[in-house]
Structure formats: structure tokens, C-alpha cells
Scaffold this active site. Structure first.
Site, PDB file in Angstrom:
ATOM      1  N   ASP A  45      44.431  28.507  29.952  1.00 58.51           N
ATOM      2  CA  ASP A  45      45.778  28.949  30.331  1.00 58.51           C
ATOM      3  C   ASP A  45      46.769  28.401  29.319  1.00 58.51           C
ATOM      4  O   ASP A  45      46.471  27.471  28.579  1.00 58.51           O
ATOM      5  CB  ASP A  45      46.145  28.467  31.743  1.00 58.51           C
ATOM      6  CG  ASP A  45      47.230  29.314  32.386  1.00 58.51           C
ATOM      7  OD1 ASP A  45      46.899  30.162  33.241  1.00 58.51           O
ATOM      8  OD2 ASP A  45      48.421  29.159  32.017  1.00 58.51           O
ATOM      9  N   ASP A  73      46.732  30.424  24.368  1.00 60.35           N
ATOM     10  CA  ASP A  73      47.597  31.600  24.500  1.00 60.35           C
ATOM     11  C   ASP A  73      46.727  32.798  24.118  1.00 60.35           C
ATOM     12  O   ASP A  73      46.331  32.934  22.957  1.00 60.35           O
ATOM     13  CB  ASP A  73      48.801  31.474  23.556  1.00 60.35           C
ATOM     14  CG  ASP A  73      49.713  32.695  23.615  1.00 60.35           C
ATOM     15  OD1 ASP A  73      49.296  33.741  24.146  1.00 60.35           O
ATOM     16  OD2 ASP A  73      50.845  32.603  23.104  1.00 60.35           O
ATOM     17  N   VAL A  74      46.427  33.648  25.096  1.00 62.41           N
ATOM     18  CA  VAL A  74      45.462  34.720  24.832  1.00 62.41           C
ATOM     19  C   VAL A  74      45.971  35.766  23.839  1.00 62.41           C
ATOM     20  O   VAL A  74      45.182  36.574  23.349  1.00 62.41           O
ATOM     21  CB  VAL A  74      44.994  35.430  26.139  1.00 62.41           C
ATOM     22  CG1 VAL A  74      44.248  34.478  27.046  1.00 62.41           C
ATOM     23  CG2 VAL A  74      46.170  36.093  26.851  1.00 62.41           C
ATOM     24  N   TYR A 164      54.500  46.695  31.960  1.00 61.42           N
ATOM     25  CA  TYR A 164      53.372  46.108  32.701  1.00 61.42           C
ATOM     26  C   TYR A 164      52.358  47.196  33.058  1.00 61.42           C
ATOM     27  O   TYR A 164      51.146  47.045  32.835  1.00 61.42           O
ATOM     28  CB  TYR A 164      53.917  45.428  33.958  1.00 61.42           C
ATOM     29  CG  TYR A 164      52.871  44.816  34.851  1.00 61.42           C
ATOM     30  CD1 TYR A 164      52.303  43.583  34.543  1.00 61.42           C
ATOM     31  CD2 TYR A 164      52.455  45.451  36.025  1.00 61.42           C
ATOM     32  CE1 TYR A 164      51.344  43.005  35.372  1.00 61.42           C
ATOM     33  CE2 TYR A 164      51.513  44.890  36.860  1.00 61.42           C
ATOM     34  CZ  TYR A 164      50.955  43.662  36.525  1.00 61.42           C
ATOM     35  OH  TYR A 164      50.012  43.103  37.348  1.00 61.42           O
ATOM     36  N   LYS A 168      48.426  47.616  31.895  1.00 62.87           N
ATOM     37  CA  LYS A 168      47.313  47.626  32.854  1.00 62.87           C
ATOM     38  C   LYS A 168      46.502  48.918  32.751  1.00 62.87           C
ATOM     39  O   LYS A 168      45.285  48.931  32.956  1.00 62.87           O
ATOM     40  CB  LYS A 168      47.839  47.412  34.273  1.00 62.87           C
ATOM     41  CG  LYS A 168      48.451  46.028  34.481  1.00 62.87           C
ATOM     42  CD  LYS A 168      47.409  44.945  34.283  1.00 62.87           C
ATOM     43  CE  LYS A 168      47.982  43.556  34.304  1.00 62.87           C
ATOM     44  NZ  LYS A 168      46.967  42.501  34.176  1.00 62.87           N
ATOM     45  N   THR A 202      53.776  37.707  41.686  1.00 64.07           N
ATOM     46  CA  THR A 202      54.446  38.446  42.762  1.00 64.07           C
ATOM     47  C   THR A 202      55.662  37.680  43.297  1.00 64.07           C
ATOM     48  O   THR A 202      56.577  38.282  43.835  1.00 64.07           O
ATOM     49  CB  THR A 202      53.479  38.785  43.916  1.00 64.07           C
ATOM     50  OG1 THR A 202      52.709  37.628  44.243  1.00 64.07           O
ATOM     51  CG2 THR A 202      52.546  39.911  43.551  1.00 64.07           C
TER      52      THR A 202
HETATM   53  N1  LIG Z   1      49.200  39.207  42.318  1.00 59.08           N
HETATM   54  C1  LIG Z   1      49.083  40.535  42.380  1.00 59.08           C
HETATM   55  O1  LIG Z   1      49.403  41.182  43.399  1.00 59.08           O
HETATM   56  C2  LIG Z   1      48.530  41.287  41.195  1.00 59.08           C
HETATM   57  C3  LIG Z   1      48.500  42.682  41.257  1.00 59.08           C
HETATM   58  C4  LIG Z   1      47.972  43.387  40.187  1.00 59.08           C
HETATM   59  C5  LIG Z   1      47.473  42.712  39.089  1.00 59.08           C
HETATM   60  N2  LIG Z   1      47.533  41.358  39.048  1.00 59.08           N
HETATM   61  C6  LIG Z   1      46.999  40.701  37.846  1.00 59.08           C
HETATM   62  O2  LIG Z   1      46.253  39.558  38.169  1.00 59.08           O
HETATM   63  C7  LIG Z   1      46.304  38.656  37.060  1.00 59.08           C
HETATM   64  C8  LIG Z   1      46.613  37.263  37.568  1.00 59.08           C
HETATM   65  O3  LIG Z   1      47.970  37.206  37.979  1.00 59.08           O
HETATM   66  P1  LIG Z   1      48.466  36.413  39.266  1.00 59.08           P
HETATM   67  O4  LIG Z   1      48.924  37.415  40.226  1.00 59.08           O
HETATM   68  O5  LIG Z   1      47.474  35.418  39.669  1.00 59.08           O
HETATM   69  O6  LIG Z   1      49.783  35.729  38.646  1.00 59.08           O
HETATM   70  P2  LIG Z   1      50.065  34.236  38.186  1.00 59.08           P
HETATM   71  O7  LIG Z   1      51.382  34.295  37.494  1.00 59.08           O
HETATM   72  O8  LIG Z   1      49.952  33.329  39.351  1.00 59.08           O
HETATM   73  O9  LIG Z   1      48.922  33.878  37.129  1.00 59.08           O
HETATM   74  C9  LIG Z   1      48.944  34.332  35.786  1.00 59.08           C
HETATM   75  C10 LIG Z   1      48.459  33.211  34.879  1.00 59.08           C
HETATM   76  O10 LIG Z   1      48.377  33.712  33.535  1.00 59.08           O
HETATM   77  C11 LIG Z   1      48.839  32.695  32.680  1.00 59.08           C
HETATM   78  N3  LIG Z   1      49.295  33.229  31.405  1.00 59.08           N
HETATM   79  C12 LIG Z   1      50.433  33.917  31.156  1.00 59.08           C
HETATM   80  N4  LIG Z   1      50.535  34.187  29.856  1.00 59.08           N
HETATM   81  C13 LIG Z   1      49.427  33.668  29.266  1.00 59.08           C
HETATM   82  C14 LIG Z   1      48.969  33.628  27.938  1.00 59.08           C
HETATM   83  N5  LIG Z   1      49.678  34.178  26.935  1.00 59.08           N
HETATM   84  N6  LIG Z   1      47.800  33.022  27.672  1.00 59.08           N
HETATM   85  C15 LIG Z   1      47.079  32.446  28.674  1.00 59.08           C
HETATM   86  N7  LIG Z   1      47.473  32.435  29.960  1.00 59.08           N
HETATM   87  C16 LIG Z   1      48.641  33.049  30.247  1.00 59.08           C
HETATM   88  C17 LIG Z   1      49.977  32.050  33.450  1.00 59.08           C
HETATM   89  O11 LIG Z   1      50.327  30.770  32.938  1.00 59.08           O
HETATM   90  C18 LIG Z   1      49.394  32.005  34.858  1.00 59.08           C
HETATM   91  O12 LIG Z   1      48.687  30.805  35.079  1.00 59.08           O
HETATM   92  C19 LIG Z   1      47.349  39.197  36.086  1.00 59.08           C
HETATM   93  O13 LIG Z   1      46.701  39.854  35.017  1.00 59.08           O
HETATM   94  C20 LIG Z   1      48.103  40.190  36.925  1.00 59.08           C
HETATM   95  O14 LIG Z   1      48.689  41.217  36.165  1.00 59.08           O
HETATM   96  C21 LIG Z   1      48.050  40.621  40.063  1.00 59.08           C
END
Ligand SMILES: NC(=O)c1ccc[n+]([C@@H]2O[C@H](COP(=O)([O-])OP(=O)(O)OC[C@H]3O[C@@H](n4cnc5c(N)ncnc54)[C@H](O)[C@@H]3O)[C@@H](O)[C@H]2O)c1
Length: 262
Positions: A45, A73-74, A164, A168, A202
Site C-alpha cells: 500500500d 505506489d502501484v 473512476y 474500472k 465509500t
Molecule cells: N467499497 C466499495 O463499495 C467498492 C465498490 C467498487 C469497487 N471498489 C474497489 O475496491 C478496491 C478497494 O477499495 P476500498 O473500497 O477498500 O477503498 P479503500 O480506500 O478503503 O482502500 C483502497 C486502498 O488503496 C490504497 N491505494 C490508493 N492509491 C494507491 C497507490 N497508488 N498504490 C498503492 N495503494 C494505493 C489506499 O491507500 C487504500 O489503502 C478499489 O479498487 C475500489 O475501486 C470498492
């Protein structure tokens, strides 16, 4: 913790799994879950403090393997290559890659600046590509598996999230392409499409505050009719897709959205 103790699943014993976005939400729950199923985990992360907490928590329920944190950083080509080399150097192989890291910025499309658009595409889409590209030679060697994080925004319009949604949709198509390209090598590539899951993303979504009644309906349309789920609800599906239980599943995107699409 009790949640995992009730489940004697150890489908990932002796496997090596890399999880991105592991400091928060779905990625954090995934790192904990795959460790609880026996894997060695490289938890990646960009947020060091939260990552350290997540790694400590995941190690408490690890079932035989270890969880190691790495700040990555991905969207950075060198950092992704170094992360993959780190895992191979430590454990000698990679069996699974869960690309969960992602960012979301909401706002009206005609007011979205180019830097915001580019950053969202760089982290979500390019970051997924970079991690896959660096890991694929090792996944071919182990006949391993990839899970990418797509979204329900792939399937129907999510207003005020154009960059976004575009990122996706790219992940959805990229996943299908890798699945057919690497099927002869025994590498399975799938995606998850979460929706309405409690997480960092969210909790920070902001819709314009001058929405009309009709626009408010569009917002409600993207919310689950059964309420919000938890990151653990998604993590279990990711673990399944990484395991042999999914040996006949590839090129699939599984919706985990509490019936939003129904
Ligand atoms: N929560 C939802 O309802 C939902 C819905 C659709 C898709 N998603 C997807 O699920 C995945 C996880 O998101 P989440 O909901 O747990 O949100 P979250 O914000 O809790 O987690 C995202 C994580 O990604 C990390 N991150 C951000 N930029 C980064 C980078 N450049 N390099 C490495 N790490 C990085 C952040 O620090 C964080 O820990 C995401 O890809 C999100 O788009 C979530």
C-alpha cells in the site's frame, strides 16, 4: 477475529499472495483473509502507518504463513517491479496477485481537471497493468491466479464518477484479455465488482450538493437495496478466486454488490 476462527478453510497453505491496497477496506480484509487461509502475504500500500497496523492485525490470524508489509505506489513502474522481486526473493515464488488498490474522486465531468483524470487512470488501470506485467512470468511458472478490482460502475452509469468508471471498465476488459491470453499457461484471471461496501473510498464519496430530485434518484440507483456490506464479504470471494475452488473460473467478473444490479 472470531469470524475467521469459525471457518477452517486453509485453501492457500504454502501459497504466496501479493495484495495491493492492503492498508484499508477490501485490500486489508483480503490480506487478513488469505493469511488466515494459510498464505504468505506481501501486503502493499501507499499509506505506511495504516499498512503497519493492517500487517500487525493480519499476522494475528495468519495460519502458518507470514504477512510482510511493503510501501508501494502501484502507479510507479519501478516500485511495482521491486515489489514482485521482493516477494520472489523472500519466498521463491508467487501464486496469487490481488490488485485491490484504487482511488475515487467524484465530481461533475465537465469540471474534472486533467490531472485528476490522469491520476485515477494511473492508479486504477495502469497500476493493475504494472503489477500484472511484473508478476505474470512468476504466475506462469506457478500456474497461479490474478484477481483485479473492478466495480459495478463497469455495468451501468454511475454519475459524477466518469474517470473512476472508465478505469474500472478498463480493468474489466483487461481481465478478460489476460484470461484468454494466459489460459494456455494455466494462469486464471478474474475480477470482482463490489458495490456498496463500507470502506475508505465509500466514506469519502461526495455528490454535488445542488442535486435535483431526479439526480438524487440516480444516486439511489447505485446503492444496494440490501444496505452496505463489509470488506470481509468481498475478501472471502477474492480468497475463493485465488484458490483451487475456482480452478474452472477464469475471465469472470463477480459482482458483490448486495443485489444492486437485480
Ligand atoms: N467499497 C466499495 O463499495 C467498492 C465498490 C467498487 C469497487 N471498489 C474497489 O475496491 C478496491 C478497494 O477499495 P476500498 O473500497 O477498500 O477503498 P479503500 O480506500 O478503503 O482502500 C483502497 C486502498 O488503496 C490504497 N491505494 C490508493 N492509491 C494507491 C497507490 N497508488 N498504490 C498503492 N495503494 C494505493 C489506499 O491507500 C487504500 O489503502 C478499489 O479498487 C475500489 O475501486 C470498492
Amino acid at each position: 477475529m472470531f469470524y475467521y476462527r469459525r471457518m477452517p478453510l486453509e485453501r492457500l497453505t504454502d501459497r504466496v499472495v501479493i495484495v495491493t491496497g492492503a492498508a484499508s477496506g477490501i485490500g486489508r480484509a483480503t490480506a487478513t483473509r488469505v493469511a488466515a487461509e494459510g498464505a504468505n502475504v506481501l501486503a502493499c500500500d501507499v499509506t505506511p502507518d495504516l499498512l503497519a497496523e493492517a500487517v500487525e492485525e493480519a499476522n494475528k490470524t495468519a495460519a502458518g504463513g507470514e504477512v510482510v508489509g511493503r510501501v508501494v505506489d502501484v502507479s510507479d513502474e519501478q516500485q511495482t517491479a521491486d515489489a514482485i522481486a521482493d516477494a520472489v526473493g523472500r519466498w521463491g515464488r508467487i501464486d496469487g496477485l490481488a490488485n485491490i488498490a484504487g482511488i475515487l474522486r467524484s465530481g461533475r465531468t465537465h469540471e474534472t481537471d486533467l490531472a485528476t483524470w490522469n491520476r485515477i487512470l494511473a492508479v486504477n488501470a495502469t497500476g493493475t497493468f504494472l503489477m500484472c506485467r511484473a508478476a505474470l512470468p512468476h504466475l506462469v511458472a506457478s500456474r497461479g491466479s490474478i484477481v483485479n478490482a473492478s466495480s459495478t460502475s463497469t455495468y451501468f452509469g454511475h454519475p459524477w464518477m466518469a474517470a473512476y468508471a472508465a478505469s474500472k471498465g478498463a480493468i474489466h476488459s483487461f481481465t478478460q484479455t489476460l484470461a484468454v491470453e494466459y489460459c494456455k499457461d494455466g494462469v486464471r484471471v478474474n475480477a470482482i465488482a463490489p458495490g456498496s461496501v463500507h470502506s475508505g473510498i465509500t466514506s469519502t464519496v461526495q455528490f454535488p450538493d445542488d442535486l435535483t430530485k431526479e439526480e438524487g434518484k440516480l444516486v439511489r440507483r447505485i446503492m444496494s437495496p440490501t444496505g452496505f456490506g463489509n470488506p470481509e464479504d468481498v475478501a472471502g470471494v477474492v480468497a475463493m478466486l485465488l484458490s483451487d475452488d475456482a480452478r474452472h473460473i477464469t475471465g469472470e467478473t463477480i459482482r458483490i454488490d448486495g443485489g444492486t444490479h437485480a
